[in-house]
Write a protein that holds these residues in place. Structure first.
Motif, PDB file in Angstrom:
ATOM      1  N   THR A   1      69.321  55.180  62.167  1.00  0.00           N
ATOM      2  CA  THR A   1      68.431  55.188  63.332  1.00  0.00           C
ATOM      3  C   THR A   1      67.839  53.809  63.597  1.00  0.00           C
ATOM      4  N   ALA A   2      67.695  53.034  62.554  1.00  0.00           N
ATOM      5  CA  ALA A   2      67.119  51.693  62.705  1.00  0.00           C
ATOM      6  C   ALA A   2      68.229  50.691  63.002  1.00  0.00           C
ATOM      7  N   ILE A   3      68.142  50.054  64.160  1.00  0.00           N
ATOM      8  CA  ILE A   3      69.105  49.012  64.524  1.00  0.00           C
ATOM      9  C   ILE A   3      68.458  47.684  64.173  1.00  0.00           C
ATOM     10  N   ASP A   4      68.729  47.213  62.963  1.00  0.00           N
ATOM     11  CA  ASP A   4      68.029  46.046  62.453  1.00  0.00           C
ATOM     12  C   ASP A   4      69.007  45.100  61.765  1.00  0.00           C
TER      13      ASP A   4
ATOM     14  N   ILE B   1      81.519  39.034  67.778  1.00  0.00           N
ATOM     15  CA  ILE B   1      81.052  40.421  67.902  1.00  0.00           C
ATOM     16  C   ILE B   1      79.596  40.541  67.480  1.00  0.00           C
ATOM     17  N   MET B   2      79.254  39.975  66.340  1.00  0.00           N
ATOM     18  CA  MET B   2      77.887  40.130  65.832  1.00  0.00           C
ATOM     19  C   MET B   2      76.883  39.352  66.667  1.00  0.00           C
ATOM     20  N   ASN B   3      77.244  38.179  67.166  1.00  0.00           N
ATOM     21  CA  ASN B   3      76.335  37.441  68.049  1.00  0.00           C
ATOM     22  C   ASN B   3      76.062  38.225  69.329  1.00  0.00           C
ATOM     23  N   PHE B   4      77.099  38.882  69.854  1.00  0.00           N
ATOM     24  CA  PHE B   4      76.924  39.689  71.056  1.00  0.00           C
ATOM     25  C   PHE B   4      75.980  40.860  70.791  1.00  0.00           C
ATOM     26  N   ILE B   5      76.180  41.555  69.670  1.00  0.00           N
ATOM     27  CA  ILE B   5      75.332  42.709  69.360  1.00  0.00           C
ATOM     28  C   ILE B   5      73.891  42.279  69.132  1.00  0.00           C
TER      29      ILE B   5
ATOM     30  N   LYS C   1      68.314  42.145  71.118  1.00  0.00           N
ATOM     31  CA  LYS C   1      67.095  41.414  71.504  1.00  0.00           C
ATOM     32  C   LYS C   1      66.691  41.726  72.945  1.00  0.00           C
ATOM     33  N   LYS C   2      67.677  41.993  73.781  1.00  0.00           N
ATOM     34  CA  LYS C   2      67.416  42.330  75.182  1.00  0.00           C
ATOM     35  C   LYS C   2      67.166  43.823  75.382  1.00  0.00           C
ATOM     36  N   HIS C   3      67.092  44.561  74.266  1.00  0.00           N
ATOM     37  CA  HIS C   3      66.868  46.010  74.280  1.00  0.00           C
ATOM     38  C   HIS C   3      67.976  46.759  75.017  1.00  0.00           C
TER      39      HIS C   3
END
Length: 273
Positions: free
Chosen positions: A45-48, A72-76, A81-83
């Protein structure tokens, strides 16, 4: 993996059953990549950052390479950060979209040129990659599509390769130009092109030696073979990033029907479906 130099466009693959064959062949890759992604995302549940570090390890472990994994990880992380990425489902969708984007960004056609009397496809690769078999499969496919095909056996230092091409040519109805063992490959190619012109062939397929032809051949595509039964299919994403050359065909089995025209969307969908 083989290097594929061509001078004409391929038509889109539309035959039924291709997607299902691809899914079956890529089962091990699916488990190695998507299966491990799912194991990380399930119940989260935590997107961290902790989740992101686990996913990064999964992508690297599935042979995507550093560049593809970083993209991929930079995009995610940026989307989070932009919610715009707030759930496991949205993380999964973001990974999927980026995998397609990585492959599609390389799927560019070569510059348009005046159509030659004969298209010439030079297939270059090291021993053991299935190069000669792939040339034979291409000859059969193109012959079935109504093209008059001539195969040039320019890998002159491998007697078995010449014999194998002769069998494929006979099966497919393609014509074959060969020479004695150890002959100069460039002279065999010269003879093949002259024969293709005289016989009004549509396509010349050249089974070529990397050392002899790679220097002068403009490489316009890759054929990645033997993806069936391996968990290493994720390497396609690394290949796309590192070589900046599009994948044209993939081999997912031994039969003629198992040489498939490559579609980034179908490839990724077969992994996630």
């Amino acid at each position: 993996m083989m290097l594929f130099s061509r001078s004409s466009k391929d038509s889109a693959e539309k035959k039924p059953g291709l997607f299902e064959r691809m899914k079956r062949a890529l089962g091990a890759t699916k488990q190695n990549l998507v299966g491990r992604i799912e194991s990380v995302l399930t119940g989260r549940t935590a997107i961290d950052e902790g989740l992101f570090e686990e996913l990064e390890g999964v992508l690297l472990g599935a042979d995507l390479g550093v560049k593809s994994t970083a993209q991929i990880m930079n995009f995610i992380r940026d989307q989070q950060k932009k919610h715009l990425v707030n759930s496991a489902a949205e993380v999964r969708a973001a990974i999927r979209s980026q995998l397609i984007a990585i492959l599609k960004s390389k799927q560019k056609e070569p510059p348009e040129q005046a159509k030659p009397a004969q298209a010439v496809w030079m297939i270059v690769g090291v021993n053991g990659t299935g190069k000669t078999t792939t040339v034979g499969k291409l000859a059969a496919r193109c012959a079935q599509d109504g093209m008059r095909v001539l195969v040039c056996a320019a890998d002159t230092f491998r007697p078995a390769a010449i014999e194998q091409l002769a069998i494929w040519a006979e099966r497919s109805g393609a014509e074959l130009v060969k020479s004695k063992i150890g002959a100069d490959p460039s002279s065999v190619l010269h003879d093949a092109l002259a024969a293709a012109e005289a016989r009004k062939c549509d396509l010349v397929l050249v089974d070529a030696q990397a050392r002899e032809f790679l220097k002068s051949a403009g490489v316009t595509g890759l054929i990645v073979t033997k993806l069936d039964g391996t968990a290493k299919g994720g390497v396609l994403f690394s290949i796309a990033q590192e070589m900046n050359i599009p994948v044209r065909y993939i081999g997912v089995g031994e039969s003629l029907e198992d040489l498939l025209e490559f579609s980034p969307e179908n490839f990724v969908e077969s992994l996630f479906s």
